[in-house]
Design a protein around this motif. Structure first.
Motif, PDB file in Angstrom:
ATOM      1  N   ASP A  55       7.389   8.917  22.689  1.00 23.61           N
ATOM      2  CA  ASP A  55       6.657   9.698  21.705  1.00 23.61           C
ATOM      3  C   ASP A  55       6.511  11.148  22.162  1.00 23.61           C
ATOM      4  O   ASP A  55       6.655  12.078  21.361  1.00 23.61           O
ATOM      5  CB  ASP A  55       5.287   9.064  21.446  1.00 23.61           C
ATOM      6  CG  ASP A  55       4.637   9.589  20.189  1.00 23.61           C
ATOM      7  OD1 ASP A  55       5.338   9.706  19.164  1.00 23.61           O
ATOM      8  OD2 ASP A  55       3.424   9.885  20.226  1.00 23.61           O
ATOM      9  N   ALA A  56       6.254  11.342  23.449  1.00 26.90           N
ATOM     10  CA  ALA A  56       6.145  12.707  23.980  1.00 26.90           C
ATOM     11  C   ALA A  56       7.478  13.437  23.845  1.00 26.90           C
ATOM     12  O   ALA A  56       7.514  14.617  23.488  1.00 26.90           O
ATOM     13  CB  ALA A  56       5.696  12.668  25.438  1.00 26.90           C
ATOM     14  N   ALA A  57       8.578  12.733  24.090  1.00 21.64           N
ATOM     15  CA  ALA A  57       9.903  13.340  23.944  1.00 21.64           C
ATOM     16  C   ALA A  57      10.166  13.694  22.484  1.00 21.64           C
ATOM     17  O   ALA A  57      10.729  14.749  22.178  1.00 21.64           O
ATOM     18  CB  ALA A  57      10.974  12.391  24.464  1.00 21.64           C
ATOM     19  N   ARG A  58       9.737  12.828  21.567  1.00 18.41           N
ATOM     20  CA  ARG A  58       9.911  13.090  20.134  1.00 18.41           C
ATOM     21  C   ARG A  58       9.122  14.323  19.718  1.00 18.41           C
ATOM     22  O   ARG A  58       9.640  15.205  19.024  1.00 18.41           O
ATOM     23  CB  ARG A  58       9.460  11.874  19.309  1.00 18.41           C
ATOM     24  CG  ARG A  58       9.567  12.083  17.799  1.00 18.41           C
ATOM     25  CD  ARG A  58       8.823  10.994  17.017  1.00 18.41           C
ATOM     26  NE  ARG A  58       7.424  10.884  17.358  1.00 18.41           N
ATOM     27  CZ  ARG A  58       6.462  11.684  16.887  1.00 18.41           C
ATOM     28  NH1 ARG A  58       6.751  12.675  16.072  1.00 18.41           N
ATOM     29  NH2 ARG A  58       5.201  11.497  17.226  1.00 18.41           N
ATOM     30  N   VAL A  59       7.896  14.406  20.171  1.00 19.81           N
ATOM     31  CA  VAL A  59       7.049  15.552  19.832  1.00 19.81           C
ATOM     32  C   VAL A  59       7.650  16.838  20.394  1.00 19.81           C
ATOM     33  O   VAL A  59       7.712  17.861  19.709  1.00 19.81           O
ATOM     34  CB  VAL A  59       5.603  15.342  20.350  1.00 19.81           C
ATOM     35  CG1 VAL A  59       4.783  16.616  20.267  1.00 19.81           C
ATOM     36  CG2 VAL A  59       4.927  14.218  19.575  1.00 19.81           C
ATOM     37  N   ALA A  60       8.131  16.770  21.640  1.00 24.67           N
ATOM     38  CA  ALA A  60       8.743  17.950  22.257  1.00 24.67           C
ATOM     39  C   ALA A  60       9.979  18.379  21.471  1.00 24.67           C
ATOM     40  O   ALA A  60      10.202  19.575  21.254  1.00 24.67           O
ATOM     41  CB  ALA A  60       9.102  17.665  23.705  1.00 24.67           C
TER      42      ALA A  60
END
Length: 106
Positions: A55-60
């Motif tokens: 999810d953090a990678a998606r947001v980034a």
């Protein structure tokens, strides 16, 4: 109907407890369903951590894309503004040339 003042605190703590318990159960259910659907067998807490990373990678990536879109928009605006400035400069230069040309004809 009105909630009693003493029950407002109880509502808040009960809600927090149920949500915390649900998170634990939720990831356990996800682990079970993944295995049923042909995935590997993973502990619930591992899947939760992996999800947070994904999810953090998606947001980034979304933020980077938004930044890229903003950069592109700024570049387009700069080009449009630059084109507008060049047109004004050409008009000014053109006006000066006309005056010189008019003076030569006389």
């Amino acid at each position: 109907m009105q909630l009693a003042e003493t029950d407002k605190t109880l509502l808040a703590t009960t809600k927090a407890d149920v949500e915390a318990n649900w998170k634990i159960k939720k990831w356990g259910l996800i682990a079970t369903e993944m295995e049923k659907n042909g995935g590997g067998k993973y502990p619930a807490d591992f899947l939760q951590k992996e999800w947070k990373k994904m999810d953090a990678a998606r947001v980034a990536a979304e933020e980077a894309a938004a930044g890229g879109e903003a950069l592109l928009a700024a570049a387009v605006e700069a080009v449009e503004n630059d084109n507008g400035n060049n047109e004004e400069e050409e008009e000014v230069e053109g006006e000066g040339e006309e005056e010189e040309g008019e003076g030569d004809d006389e």
